[in-house]
Motif scaffolding. Structure first.
Motif, PDB file in Angstrom:
ATOM      1  N   GLU A 102       0.836  -1.201   0.000  1.00  0.00           N
ATOM      2  CA  GLU A 102       0.000   0.000   0.000  1.00  0.00           C
ATOM      3  C   GLU A 102       0.862   1.239   0.000  1.00  0.00           C
ATOM      4  OE1 GLU A 102      -3.825  -0.788   2.566  1.00  0.00           O
ATOM      5  OE2 GLU A 102      -3.290   1.339   2.550  1.00  0.00           O
ATOM      6  N   PHE A 103       1.910   1.194   0.808  1.00  0.00           N
ATOM      7  CA  PHE A 103       2.828   2.326   0.869  1.00  0.00           C
ATOM      8  C   PHE A 103       3.392   2.599  -0.525  1.00  0.00           C
ATOM      9  CE2 PHE A 103       6.276   5.027   1.706  1.00  0.00           C
ATOM     10  CZ  PHE A 103       7.439   4.473   1.194  1.00  0.00           C
ATOM     11  N   VAL A 104       3.816   1.519  -1.193  1.00  0.00           N
ATOM     12  CA  VAL A 104       4.416   1.686  -2.512  1.00  0.00           C
ATOM     13  C   VAL A 104       3.439   2.378  -3.459  1.00  0.00           C
ATOM     14  CG1 VAL A 104       5.195   0.441  -4.549  1.00  0.00           C
ATOM     15  CG2 VAL A 104       6.043  -0.216  -2.311  1.00  0.00           C
ATOM     16  N   GLU A 105       2.199   1.911  -3.434  1.00  0.00           N
ATOM     17  CA  GLU A 105       1.227   2.495  -4.366  1.00  0.00           C
ATOM     18  C   GLU A 105       0.957   3.945  -4.052  1.00  0.00           C
ATOM     19  OE1 GLU A 105      -0.942  -1.710  -5.178  1.00  0.00           O
ATOM     20  OE2 GLU A 105      -2.184   0.000  -4.626  1.00  0.00           O
ATOM     21  N   HIS A 118       1.986   9.866  -4.953  1.00  0.00           N
ATOM     22  CA  HIS A 118       2.543  11.118  -4.446  1.00  0.00           C
ATOM     23  C   HIS A 118       3.619  11.629  -5.377  1.00  0.00           C
ATOM     24  CE1 HIS A 118       0.425  11.402  -0.769  1.00  0.00           C
ATOM     25  NE2 HIS A 118       0.905  10.300  -0.251  1.00  0.00           N
ATOM     26  N   LEU A 119       4.463  10.728  -5.851  1.00  0.00           N
ATOM     27  CA  LEU A 119       5.555  11.145  -6.718  1.00  0.00           C
ATOM     28  C   LEU A 119       5.015  11.713  -8.025  1.00  0.00           C
ATOM     29  CD1 LEU A 119       8.189   8.350  -6.097  1.00  0.00           C
ATOM     30  CD2 LEU A 119       8.262  10.726  -5.383  1.00  0.00           C
ATOM     31  N   LYS A 168      13.384  12.994  -7.372  1.00  0.00           N
ATOM     32  CA  LYS A 168      12.119  12.264  -7.477  1.00  0.00           C
ATOM     33  C   LYS A 168      12.344  10.947  -8.195  1.00  0.00           C
ATOM     34  CE  LYS A 168       8.561  11.284 -10.363  1.00  0.00           C
ATOM     35  NZ  LYS A 168       8.589  10.862 -11.736  1.00  0.00           N
ATOM     36  N   ASP A 169      13.158  10.961  -9.253  1.00  0.00           N
ATOM     37  CA  ASP A 169      13.451   9.722  -9.971  1.00  0.00           C
ATOM     38  C   ASP A 169      14.113   8.713  -9.050  1.00  0.00           C
ATOM     39  OD1 ASP A 169      14.280  11.318 -13.137  1.00  0.00           O
ATOM     40  OD2 ASP A 169      12.389  10.558 -12.333  1.00  0.00           O
ATOM     41  N   SER A 170      15.088   9.206  -8.257  1.00  0.00           N
ATOM     42  CA  SER A 170      15.756   8.283  -7.338  1.00  0.00           C
ATOM     43  C   SER A 170      14.745   7.681  -6.375  1.00  0.00           C
ATOM     44  CB  SER A 170      16.833   9.002  -6.526  1.00  0.00           C
ATOM     45  OG  SER A 170      17.685   9.700  -7.367  1.00  0.00           O
ATOM     46  N   LEU A 171      13.899   8.529  -5.849  1.00  0.00           N
ATOM     47  CA  LEU A 171      12.885   8.042  -4.917  1.00  0.00           C
ATOM     48  C   LEU A 171      12.023   6.974  -5.583  1.00  0.00           C
ATOM     49  CD1 LEU A 171      11.193  10.762  -2.738  1.00  0.00           C
ATOM     50  CD2 LEU A 171      12.502   8.781  -2.058  1.00  0.00           C
ATOM     51  N   LYS A 172      11.685   7.248  -6.842  1.00  0.00           N
ATOM     52  CA  LYS A 172      10.823   6.303  -7.552  1.00  0.00           C
ATOM     53  C   LYS A 172      11.494   4.942  -7.654  1.00  0.00           C
ATOM     54  CE  LYS A 172       8.022   5.984 -11.697  1.00  0.00           C
ATOM     55  NZ  LYS A 172       7.776   6.532 -12.987  1.00  0.00           N
ATOM     56  N   ILE A 173      12.789   4.959  -7.969  1.00  0.00           N
ATOM     57  CA  ILE A 173      13.514   3.686  -8.080  1.00  0.00           C
ATOM     58  C   ILE A 173      13.478   2.964  -6.743  1.00  0.00           C
ATOM     59  CG2 ILE A 173      15.750   2.632  -8.475  1.00  0.00           C
ATOM     60  CD1 ILE A 173      16.382   4.867 -10.387  1.00  0.00           C
ATOM     61  N   SER A 220     -13.471   8.220  -2.777  1.00  0.00           N
ATOM     62  CA  SER A 220     -13.101   7.077  -3.599  1.00  0.00           C
ATOM     63  C   SER A 220     -12.365   6.063  -2.756  1.00  0.00           C
ATOM     64  CB  SER A 220     -12.230   7.533  -4.755  1.00  0.00           C
ATOM     65  OG  SER A 220     -11.181   8.335  -4.282  1.00  0.00           O
ATOM     66  N   LEU A 221     -12.278   4.869  -3.317  1.00  0.00           N
ATOM     67  CA  LEU A 221     -11.648   3.754  -2.630  1.00  0.00           C
ATOM     68  C   LEU A 221     -10.568   3.194  -3.498  1.00  0.00           C
ATOM     69  CD1 LEU A 221     -14.464   1.399  -1.363  1.00  0.00           C
ATOM     70  CD2 LEU A 221     -12.857   2.654   0.014  1.00  0.00           C
ATOM     71  N   ARG A 222      -9.584   2.585  -2.881  1.00  0.00           N
ATOM     72  CA  ARG A 222      -8.618   1.857  -3.668  1.00  0.00           C
ATOM     73  C   ARG A 222      -9.116   0.447  -3.872  1.00  0.00           C
ATOM     74  NH1 ARG A 222      -3.898   3.786  -4.383  1.00  0.00           N
ATOM     75  NH2 ARG A 222      -3.191   5.350  -2.973  1.00  0.00           N
TER      76      ARG A 222
END
Lengths: 978, 148
Positions: A10-13, A18-19, A93-98, A295-297
């Motif tokens: 969930e955190f990842v999603e 956010h990113l 941001k890219d680094s964070l994404k990786i 909304s819901l996930r």
């Protein structure tokens, strides 16, 4: 441990989302970045940091923290981020994404570099701020110190100041000079007071010694001070304020916002540590408030499963209905139950499909970044404009569009857009624009990628095609632009020169098209040299369930999508031979006024089959763009709402199927592919007939609306090429010259016992007349005229489809609208009515009624050709014409001129006919003006639709007689304002 | 030990490994599709899924007039779009075949059966031709029919 895993996912999603938001803010218009948006970016990073901390993902925390610190500085100190700063943040941001994508291994990634870069950026910014603060704050403070020290900021004064600030006032301190000379110049102390009170509220007044003075005394003129200090509040901003009160700038000072606090607490420098925490808490509070969302996930797999189950439910329902068809009467209440189940099933299926719809914006949002990177890489200045991001598509279609869109955007940037210097030379703006636009069109979604670059390079295509040995030189020479564009889609073709890394190698347009077609979409390219290229993708909105018509012949059942069916006609066996005629071996049927080709369904797979002539047959009239053709079948089995199943690869080569379906009785039936059938049986041309991109000498964007028309090109008696709209031609017959008889001044011929007059164009138009000995010639019988006169032609050249760009300056002959250039030849476009008028004035001159002459008609039409045509018609009827190219121009004209009738085209750019109608009818002052629609399309459905929407009348563009009659009617008998 | 589902066609006994097989259908209700390539005997509705039935004999290139009543439905492997089934004369039992009894086919056999043979197993009474399912279905792309 399992639970933790779920949470991590969930955190990842969430982090991913956010990113994405973060990037979107950063790529937005920098000058326009509001505090709100910076807050958003800050919150995004802050959330990631918080949750990552919970999981012990230290590296993520570190990077997020550094990014957060920079954003905080931006927000508090209102500094602007430079390009390099933004690039750095994006890189972070890219680094964070990786890291986020590979969460479990994130601790092992090397992050020292990016963190140190972030930190040094942060300190640079900080020192910059400190410097600024020092440089600017000191001098003001010094002056202010001394100036405002004269006032005592007693509590009541302070509260007055706060109250004023709440109303948005600025607090000013004014030193009023009350010397004699000054008073004389102003005109008395009361005037001074008057100037001030007219724009400000006086808070407190003191003299040089700090004693409070009553300001009223000034109005009375009873003051014996030489200088007064006034603290006042005003809504006016500084320079204006100074002007109004008539003082010099050095006598007026603005009280800084935290002065009173500073004065109150005796400390002059701001508290640097206290603020950040408070303000950060502010951000977070705001974040909480926004969390109440609607909304819901939901896991995508769950939705997919629901979709499948809904589809099977539909099939089950069909089977149920079929099986119980006969039992309905036997079991009471069964019919209602079945109807209920039927209705609910359809609704469920529909709504589940909707759950999968997502706005294209989600896809489009990735692209500003792409274009920005491409701009840098290619050293070109490109701006991406996105329109229609709220248009929704099924999730799987969105996913399928991702790669094609990237490819097309890269193509546009790489091949289409020229470098800034070349653009400057050409007189174009140095910043190129690529527009990504999504829009609805019926049950389809259009996605267009439009660039204002140099257009498709046809010579390059030819060269490449030759190199790859796809076509011979001779073949390429005769190809039209449309055909050359088709080559782009040939597999094994790619115009990347030097295999530019940006566009990718071997990933050609053919892959793009295949991927699109897999999803049921199509792709089309239009281009204009030096103006740009437009690639249009058309995708179906939703997929699976269609209304269909089930037919059968020879006990073989086929399914036809209802949207392709125009109507069905029953033909009794006795009338079969009469109604279905045969011309040169091809069967045709007379459908009202047109002949449509028809084929037997069985002919599709068995050309030799003997036709069973002893049966009543049905014709299913099918639509293919603007064309129609008929399918002869034995039986119309019924209508069904069925699920489309994809066609297995093996059956694709049959060419006539577009899918499969399971019928109510459980059996499989193929769905017919109407275009495929037309192609296979060579019934009709490609729905989009050859369009020539005529070079427009006047410039102008022709990528938006398509106004090309069908013309017959022929030669009269000379060499000039004449053109006449096919829509105005009833028939063309080949005759012998000897059939023409001359009686008096006129020529006549007989046909079917009728006497028809024949005219030679050269008799009335200023064109060459060459007598030729050839006995064979043609007569063209016109349509939409009250009194047909045939036109003699020595040669019929061909049918073409184009939009003539009329040059009326050089050839202003009566009987001709103007000349156009087509395939490098000059063509004279004939004005049928004028020509006939010349030949027989008594029959054709339109006499407008008294009421009509001198009336003003607002003609709203975007096609220059039709503007000419309609204007000519209207003027010949005695009307005055005012022109507008679209709805918006029309509205502007309506504001300033008195118009009697509005005659408007429907398809127009900017503001179309329907919108214009809507807007006009909202205004009472235009209530009495009749609005007549003109269209290039005939057809009762269009007309009905138009009339339903509120047009007073609906007319066909080319029919002068009907148009003038209608206008006359509508002016003399206005029934508006009911 | 190989688990082989056996079926007859003409005079020969053929087989495929059971891990490829989803189920067997006897007397499937089939819809013939006009204009389909000859190897496609028809389409079938299997609980909502549409299955393409390929005629085994036609695939190999030796079509006969025998009535084919049984169809072997294969599982859909990863990457495959359509569910396939093989239409055969008669599906028989599942046999456990000792690998020791399996031999590679001789070259001339390979050509005859178009490289689809995985092994030939020597059973007690006859030979079992074990077909390689993947190669068999590759044949559907551009298969010619040899008329005997």
């Amino acid at each position: 441990m399992l639970k933790n895993e779920d949470f991590i996912q969930e955190f990842v999603e969430e982090a991913r989302e956010h990113l994405i938001n973060f990037e979107r803010v950063l790529l937005g218009d920098l000058a326009d970045l509001k505090k709100e948006q910076i807050n958003d970016a800050f919150r995004a990073v802050h959330s990631i940091k918080g949750t990552a901390g919970f999981f012990g993902l230290d590296k993520i925390v570190l990077i997020a923290h550094s990014m957060e610190a920079i954003l905080d500085l931006v927000n508090r100190k209102k500094i602007f981020l430079s390009e390099t700063d933004i690039d750095l943040l994006l890189k972070a941001k890219d680094s964070l994404k990786i890291l986020v994508n590979d969460v479990k291994n994130s601790e092992f990634y090397p992050t020292e570099e990016i963190i140190s870069q972030l930190q040094s950026a942060e300190s640079t910014l900080k020192s910059g701020i400190a410097l600024n603060d020092q440089v600017t704050e000191k001098p003001i403070r010094k002056k202010a110190d001394q100036f405002f020290n004269v006032f005592s900021f007693a509590p009541d004064v302070q509260s007055k100041i706060q109250a004023a600030r709440r109303h948005g006032h600025i607090i000013y301190g004014i030193k009023i000079d009350l010397s004699q000379e000054y008073i004389k110049t102003i005109g008395g102390i009361p005037v001074i007071a008057e100037n001030l009170t007219s724009v400000a509220n006086v808070i407190v007044t003191t003299n040089r010694d700090g004693d409070t003075i009553n300001f009223e005394k000034l109005s009375d003129g009873k003051v014996d001070e030489s200088i007064l200090f006034v603290l006042a509040s005003s809504i006016l901003e500084e320079s204006l304020f100074i002007q109004v009160i008539g003082q010099t700038a050095d006598r007026v000072h603005v009280l800084a916002e935290d002065w009173e606090k500073a004065v109150g607490t005796q400390s002059i420098l701001p508290d640097s540590d206290k603020e950040p925490i408070e303000e950060k808490q502010d951000y977070l509070l705001q974040a909480d408030n926004n969390e109440v969302s609607e909304s819901l996930r939901v896991n995508v797999k769950l939705l997919d499963d629901l979709m499948n189950m809904a589809s099977e439910l539909v099939l089950g329902r069909n089977r149920l209905l079929t099986l119980l068809e006969h039992e309905k009467k036997k079991i009471s209440g069964l019919t209602q139950v079945l109807q209920n189940v039927d209705r609910l099933t359809s609704s469920i299926q529909e709504k589940i499909m909707l759950t999968r719809m997502q706005p294209v914006g989600m896809l489009f949002n990735r692209y500003p970044r792409l274009i920005r990177d491409l701009s840098k890489k290619l050293d070109k200045k490109i701006e991406l404009q996105i329109k229609g991001s709220e248009v929704e598509l099924d999730k799987s279609i969105l996913e399928g569009l991702s790669d094609p869109l990237v490819h097309l955007l890269r193509n546009a940037a790489d091949h289409g857009i020229e470098s800034a210097s070349i653009r400057k030379e050409k007189g174009k703006s140095q910043i190129a624009t690529i527009t990504l636009k999504a829009s609805y069109e019926g049950s389809l979604v259009n996605i267009e990628i439009i660039d204002d670059g140099k257009g498709v390079d046809f010579t390059k295509i030819s060269k490449k095609a030759l190199e790859r040995k796809l076509y011979t030189e001779n073949e390429l020479k005769v190809m039209s632009e449309k055909e050359l564009l088709k080559i782009l889609f040939d597999p094994g073709f790619s115009t990347a020169d030097a295999l530019s890394e940006v566009s990718g190698r071997g990933v050609g347009m053919d892959v793009v098209r295949t991927n699109l077609e897999k999803m049921g979409g199509t792709i089309d390219i239009t281009t204009k040299t030096d103006r740009g290229t437009s690639v249009k993708l058309t995708m179906p909105l939703t997929v699976s369930i269609i209304q269909s018509l089930v037919v059968s012949s020879n006990k073989i059942r086929m399914v036809i999508p209802q949207s392709d069916v125009q109507e069905t006609i029953k033909i009794k066996k006795e009338f079969l031979n009469e109604k279905v005629e045969s011309i040169k071996g091809k069967r045709v049927y007379r459908l009202r006024n047109t002949l449509i080709p028809v084929i037997y369904m069985c002919d599709l797979w068995n050309r030799e089959q003997s036709v069973r002539e002893d049966q009543d047959l049905k014709i299913v009239v099918l639509k293919l763009g603007n064309e129609r053709f008929g399918l002869l079948v034995e039986e119309l089995v019924g209508n069904e709402e069925t699920l489309i199943k994809p066609l297995p690869a093996i059956l694709k080569e049959c060419g006539i199927y577009s899918g499969l379906t399971i019928m109510g009785d459980g059996k499989v039936a193929p769905i017919l592919d109407i275009p495929g059938i037309a192609r296979k049986m060579e019934i009709v041309n490609e729905p989009k007939t050859e369009k020539q991109t005529v070079v427009d000498p006047n410039g102008g964007n022709h990528l938006e609306s398509d106004n090309s028309e069908d013309f017959v090109l022929f030669r009269g008696s000379g060499d000039e090429i004449l053109a006449l709209n096919i829509a105005l031609i009833k028939r063309i017959d080949k005759i012998k010259k000897s059939q023409i008889e001359r009686i008096g001044d006129h020529d006549y011929m007989t046909r079917c016992n009728e006497i028809l007059r024949v005219i030679k164009p050269s008799d009335f138009l200023a064109i060459n007349r060459i007598e030729n000995d050839d006995d064979a010639c043609y007569v063209i019988t016109p349509k939409l005229v009250s009194h047909p006169i045939d036109i003699l032609a020595k040669e019929i050249i061909e049918n073409v489809n184009f939009e003539p760009l009329l040059d009326t300056v050089q050839f202003n002959i009566k009987g001709i609208f103007g000349t156009a250039v087509f395939r490098n030849k000059i063509i004279l476009v004939i004005n049928l009515y004028e020509l006939l008028e010349l030949a027989e004035p008594e029959s054709f001159a339109f006499v407008s009624s008294q009421e009509s002459s001198g009336r003003k008609i607002l003609l709203v039409e975007d096609s220059p050709f039709f503007q000419k045509v309609e204007q000519n018609y209207l003027e010949s009827g005695g009307y005055q014409v005012v022109l507008a190219a679209n709805g918006t121009e029309a509205l502007a004209i309506l504001e300033r001129e008195t118009i009697d009738v509005v005659l408007t085209d429907i398809q127009m750019p900017v503001l179309d006919g329907y919108e214009l109608l809507k807007k006009m009818r909202r205004r009472k002052e235009y209530d009495a003006i009749p609005i007549v629609a003109i269209s290039a399309l005939t057809g009762t459905s269009n007309r009905d639709k138009g009339l339903q929407r509120g047009f007073d009348r609906y007319e066909y563009k080319l029919d002068r007689e009907s148009l003038l009659r209608t206008l006359d009617e509508v002016i003399t008998n206005p029934n508006r304002g009911k | 030990m190989l688990k082989i589902l056996c079926f007859r066609s003409g005079k020969n006994l053929y087989g495929v490994e059971t891990h490829y097989v989803k189920e067997i259908n006897r007397n499937p209700e089939m819809t013939v599709i006009p204009l389909a390539p000859q190897m496609v005997a028809g389409l079938m509705n299997l609980r909502g899924q549409i299955i393409s039935l390929l005629d085994f004999e036609v695939l190999l290139g030796y079509p006969t007039e025998q009535l084919k009543k049984h169809c072997i439905v294969f599982k859909k492997e990863k990457g495959e779009q359509d569910v396939m089934a093989l239409l055969v004369e008669k599906a028989e039992a599942v046999l456990e075949v000792d690998e020791a009894l399996c031999e590679s086919p001789a070259p001339y056999l390979e050509i005859e059966f178009r490289n689809t043979i995985k092994f030939i197993a020597k059973l007690e009474k006859e030979l079992l031709i074990i077909i390689d399912k993947e190669k068999l279905f590759k044949l559907r792309e551009g298969s010619h029919v040899k008329i005997l």
